[in-house]
Design a protein around this motif. Structure first.
Motif, short mmCIF file in Angstrom:
data_model
loop_
_atom_site.label_atom_id
_atom_site.label_comp_id
_atom_site.label_asym_id
_atom_site.label_seq_id
_atom_site.Cartn_x
_atom_site.Cartn_y
_atom_site.Cartn_z
N VAL A 1 0.86 -1.18 0.00
CA VAL A 1 0.00 0.00 0.00
C VAL A 1 0.90 1.23 0.00
O VAL A 1 1.79 1.35 0.84
N ILE A 2 0.67 2.13 -0.94
CA ILE A 2 1.46 3.37 -1.03
C ILE A 2 0.55 4.54 -0.69
O ILE A 2 -0.50 4.73 -1.31
N GLN A 3 0.96 5.33 0.31
CA GLN A 3 0.17 6.47 0.75
C GLN A 3 0.99 7.75 0.58
O GLN A 3 2.17 7.78 0.93
N LYS A 4 0.34 8.81 0.07
CA LYS A 4 1.06 10.06 -0.21
C LYS A 4 0.55 11.20 0.69
O LYS A 4 -0.66 11.31 0.93
N TYR A 5 1.50 12.03 1.15
CA TYR A 5 1.18 13.16 2.02
C TYR A 5 2.01 14.37 1.60
O TYR A 5 3.11 14.23 1.09
#
Length: 225
Positions: free
Chosen positions: A32-36
């Protein structure tokens, strides 16, 4: 596995995401890749790997690193930066390294592969998950990967390179011709080791090291030897 990307530049976030997608395809794990866009957004979240910009407005990468370190989080941090002068502040227990934004394509791929190896306790051998490899047998200019499903894969890679690649993920050389995966060891005998029901020769000079390393492997992985 959860990979976080935190950078205040949208173009950089998207570029890092693309590199992560390409690199993680080599592994069989769900990723899972999460961007902030702001360090404040990641403070209370949990990641296996966090790719983090050093310099951001309000809460920067140094603040995030110190926060994680204080709370003893195991997240592996890879810093990306355009400001080399800030690197001295960015060292920490779980900081794997630094990547220059101008060299993302080359540097991040190598760094991310090392981080995934540490998290997953595996490496990719020409697309083969090392956890599925029982042992490796050298044969002329090739090495044969003997897999758990009793199939074989031939790779054109030297034994020395494979041995170096597999450091830290449970493999050990037992003979000039064989490297074994300790996860598949059934029994260590006097001159051989039983690996997935196959008897593999052990050279005299490596016998003591095998017993010592296998004992340590069992302790670290809560296995009965």
């Amino acid at each position: 596995m959860v990979i976080g990307i935190c950078d205040d530049e949208n173009v950089i976030r998207d570029k890092i995401e693309k590199i992560c997608i390409n690199e993680t395809k080599k592994y069989c794990e769900d990723v899972v890749i999460q961007k902030y866009s702001d360090g404040r957004e990641v403070l209370e979240k949990d990641f296996d790997i966090l790719i983090l910009d050093i310099e951001m407005e309000d809460v920067d990468g140094i603040v995030v690193k110190n926060y994680f370190q204080k709370r003893k989080k195991d997240t592996i941090i890879i810093f990306v930066t355009s400001h080399n002068e800030m690197m001295s502040q960015a060292f920490g227990v779980n900081v794997m390294g630094f990547v220059a934004k101008s060299y993302l394509d080359n540097q991040l791929q190598v760094m991310l592969d090392g981080a995934m190896k540490r998290v997953m306790n595996t490496v990719s051998i020409e697309g083969v998950d090392s956890r599925k490899v029982c042992y490796i047998q050298a044969e002329h200019i090739y090495n044969i990967l003997h897999l758990e499903n009793e199939t074989e894969v031939s790779v054109r890679c030297s034994s020395a390179d494979l041995e170096k690649m597999l450091e830290g993920v449970g493999f050990i050389r037992v003979h000039r011709t064989y490297i074994i995966n300790m996860a598949y060891v059934d029994h260590i005998k006097d001159k051989t080791v039983l690996v997935n029901k196959r008897e593999i020769p052990v050279s005299a000079r490596l016998k003591s090291r095998l017993r010592k390393e296998y004992s340590r492997y069992c302790r670290e992985n809560a296995r009965y030897c």
